[in-house]
Design an enzyme around this catalytic site. Structure first.
Site, PDB file in Angstrom:
ATOM      1  N   HIS A  17       6.183 -15.552 -41.735  1.00 51.50           N
ATOM      2  CA  HIS A  17       5.583 -16.743 -41.118  1.00 51.50           C
ATOM      3  C   HIS A  17       6.456 -17.233 -39.957  1.00 51.50           C
ATOM      4  O   HIS A  17       5.938 -17.594 -38.895  1.00 51.50           O
ATOM      5  CB  HIS A  17       5.450 -17.878 -42.156  1.00 51.50           C
ATOM      6  CG  HIS A  17       4.503 -17.581 -43.272  1.00 51.50           C
ATOM      7  ND1 HIS A  17       4.817 -17.782 -44.601  1.00 51.50           N
ATOM      8  CD2 HIS A  17       3.233 -17.111 -43.275  1.00 51.50           C
ATOM      9  CE1 HIS A  17       3.792 -17.456 -45.360  1.00 51.50           C
ATOM     10  NE2 HIS A  17       2.807 -17.034 -44.577  1.00 51.50           N
ATOM     11  N   LYS A  41      -5.282 -25.103 -56.085  1.00 51.60           N
ATOM     12  CA  LYS A  41      -4.067 -24.328 -56.379  1.00 51.60           C
ATOM     13  C   LYS A  41      -2.995 -25.238 -56.958  1.00 51.60           C
ATOM     14  O   LYS A  41      -3.015 -26.438 -56.752  1.00 51.60           O
ATOM     15  CB  LYS A  41      -3.541 -23.676 -55.095  1.00 51.60           C
ATOM     16  CG  LYS A  41      -4.389 -22.492 -54.642  1.00 51.60           C
ATOM     17  CD  LYS A  41      -3.684 -21.720 -53.546  1.00 51.60           C
ATOM     18  CE  LYS A  41      -4.547 -20.579 -53.030  1.00 51.60           C
ATOM     19  NZ  LYS A  41      -3.937 -19.925 -51.849  1.00 51.60           N
ATOM     20  N   ARG A  92      -1.011  -8.340 -41.239  1.00 48.99           N
ATOM     21  CA  ARG A  92      -0.090  -7.302 -41.716  1.00 48.99           C
ATOM     22  C   ARG A  92      -0.776  -5.953 -41.845  1.00 48.99           C
ATOM     23  O   ARG A  92      -0.135  -4.915 -41.783  1.00 48.99           O
ATOM     24  CB  ARG A  92       0.479  -7.688 -43.093  1.00 48.99           C
ATOM     25  CG  ARG A  92       1.442  -8.848 -43.063  1.00 48.99           C
ATOM     26  CD  ARG A  92       1.670  -9.402 -44.433  1.00 48.99           C
ATOM     27  NE  ARG A  92       0.400  -9.875 -44.974  1.00 48.99           N
ATOM     28  CZ  ARG A  92       0.264 -10.556 -46.105  1.00 48.99           C
ATOM     29  NH1 ARG A  92       1.342 -10.816 -46.826  1.00 48.99           N
ATOM     30  NH2 ARG A  92      -0.919 -10.951 -46.514  1.00 48.99           N
ATOM     31  N   SER A 130       3.926 -14.403 -49.623  1.00 49.89           N
ATOM     32  CA  SER A 130       4.360 -15.563 -50.423  1.00 49.89           C
ATOM     33  C   SER A 130       4.189 -15.277 -51.905  1.00 49.89           C
ATOM     34  O   SER A 130       5.009 -15.690 -52.719  1.00 49.89           O
ATOM     35  CB  SER A 130       3.541 -16.804 -50.045  1.00 49.89           C
ATOM     36  OG  SER A 130       3.782 -17.151 -48.711  1.00 49.89           O
TER      37      SER A 130
HETATM   38  O1  PNS Z   1      -1.891 -19.006 -46.312  1.00 45.48           O
HETATM   39  P1  PNS Z   1      -3.350 -18.891 -46.634  1.00 45.48           P
HETATM   40  O2  PNS Z   1      -3.614 -19.567 -47.955  1.00 45.48           O
HETATM   41  O3  PNS Z   1      -3.827 -17.485 -46.580  1.00 45.48           O
HETATM   42  O4  PNS Z   1      -4.098 -19.717 -45.490  1.00 45.48           O
HETATM   43  C1  PNS Z   1      -5.498 -19.730 -45.447  1.00 45.48           C
HETATM   44  C2  PNS Z   1      -6.079 -20.868 -44.582  1.00 45.48           C
HETATM   45  C3  PNS Z   1      -5.353 -22.179 -44.791  1.00 45.48           C
HETATM   46  C4  PNS Z   1      -5.950 -20.467 -43.125  1.00 45.48           C
HETATM   47  C5  PNS Z   1      -7.552 -20.965 -44.986  1.00 45.48           C
HETATM   48  O5  PNS Z   1      -7.642 -21.040 -46.377  1.00 45.48           O
HETATM   49  C6  PNS Z   1      -8.242 -22.172 -44.382  1.00 45.48           C
HETATM   50  O6  PNS Z   1      -8.526 -22.200 -43.211  1.00 45.48           O
HETATM   51  N1  PNS Z   1      -8.519 -23.178 -45.234  1.00 45.48           N
HETATM   52  C7  PNS Z   1      -9.170 -24.399 -44.841  1.00 45.48           C
HETATM   53  C8  PNS Z   1     -10.660 -24.360 -45.183  1.00 45.48           C
HETATM   54  C9  PNS Z   1     -11.435 -23.742 -44.028  1.00 45.48           C
HETATM   55  O7  PNS Z   1     -11.506 -24.294 -42.960  1.00 45.48           O
HETATM   56  N2  PNS Z   1     -12.019 -22.532 -44.245  1.00 45.48           N
HETATM   57  C10 PNS Z   1     -12.716 -21.813 -43.196  1.00 45.48           C
HETATM   58  C11 PNS Z   1     -14.206 -21.872 -43.322  1.00 45.48           C
HETATM   59  S1  PNS Z   1     -14.825 -21.143 -44.805  1.00 45.48           S
END
Ligand code: PNS
Length: 164
Positions: A17, A41, A92, A130
């Protein structure tokens, strides 16, 4: 020049990150890192703790044009709040791409002006996640070099205080 967001759970924030933030900070005027509050979570660290840990790591890396926030709800609303028009995502491998491309589909529907820019992970971070770090932490295994030094210290303090 444009501002960008880089959002995630960051539980915990890894060297992968940090590398993406560093590279994005070289490309954009300001990078807004967003720590997602996800009620489904049960993270090891609260969103505010993660925000502060990430800010400490970014300061430690000497990156000046990054702000760290906590956000809930939709990513597109976070981008609007901080007035960013680029969404940075790190990739990745192909599995990441398949997931991220589907997220881009929804984000484009919700906010057509928000452009997603993908940065390929450094080859040394391809297997870093993570969730793997959490597994190692739970087993009290060594995570040196997988997370930024400042975060390593905070995790070590937490593990110590949990043991007492
Ligand atoms: O580190 P992560 O958990 O893989 O991050 C994922 C993240 C935060 C980018 C994603 O879960 C997200 O955008 N969540 C907010 C909800 C949202 O806007 N979703 C997109 C439309 S379904």
């Amino acid at each position: 020049m444009r501002s960008a967001i880089f959002a995630g759970s960051f539980d915990p924030f890894t060297m992968g990150h940090l590398d993406i933030v560093k590279r994005a900070a070289g490309l954009f005027e300001t990078v807004h890192v967003g720590v997602l509050v996800n009620p489904e979570k049960h993270p090891l660290f609260t969103p505010e703790e993660r925000r502060d840990m990430i800010a400490a790591a970014i300061r430690g890396a000497g990156i000046a044009n990054v702000k760290v926030h906590v956000f809930g709800g939709l990513l597109v609303d976070f981008a609007r709040t901080v007035r960013a028009d680029v969404n940075i995502r790190g990739l990745r491998n192909g599995v990441d791409f398949d997931y991220e491309y589907s997220m881009e589909f929804y984000n484009k529907r919700l906010s057509p002006g928000l452009e997603t820019v993908y940065l390929a992970a450094d080859s040394t971070h391809i297997f870093l996640s993570s969730s793997a770090v959490r597994t190692l932490m739970a087993a009290k295994a060594d995570i040196t070099g997988l997370v930024p030094e400042q975060i390593y210290q905070l995790i070590a303090e937490r593990v110590k205080s949990d043991e007492q």
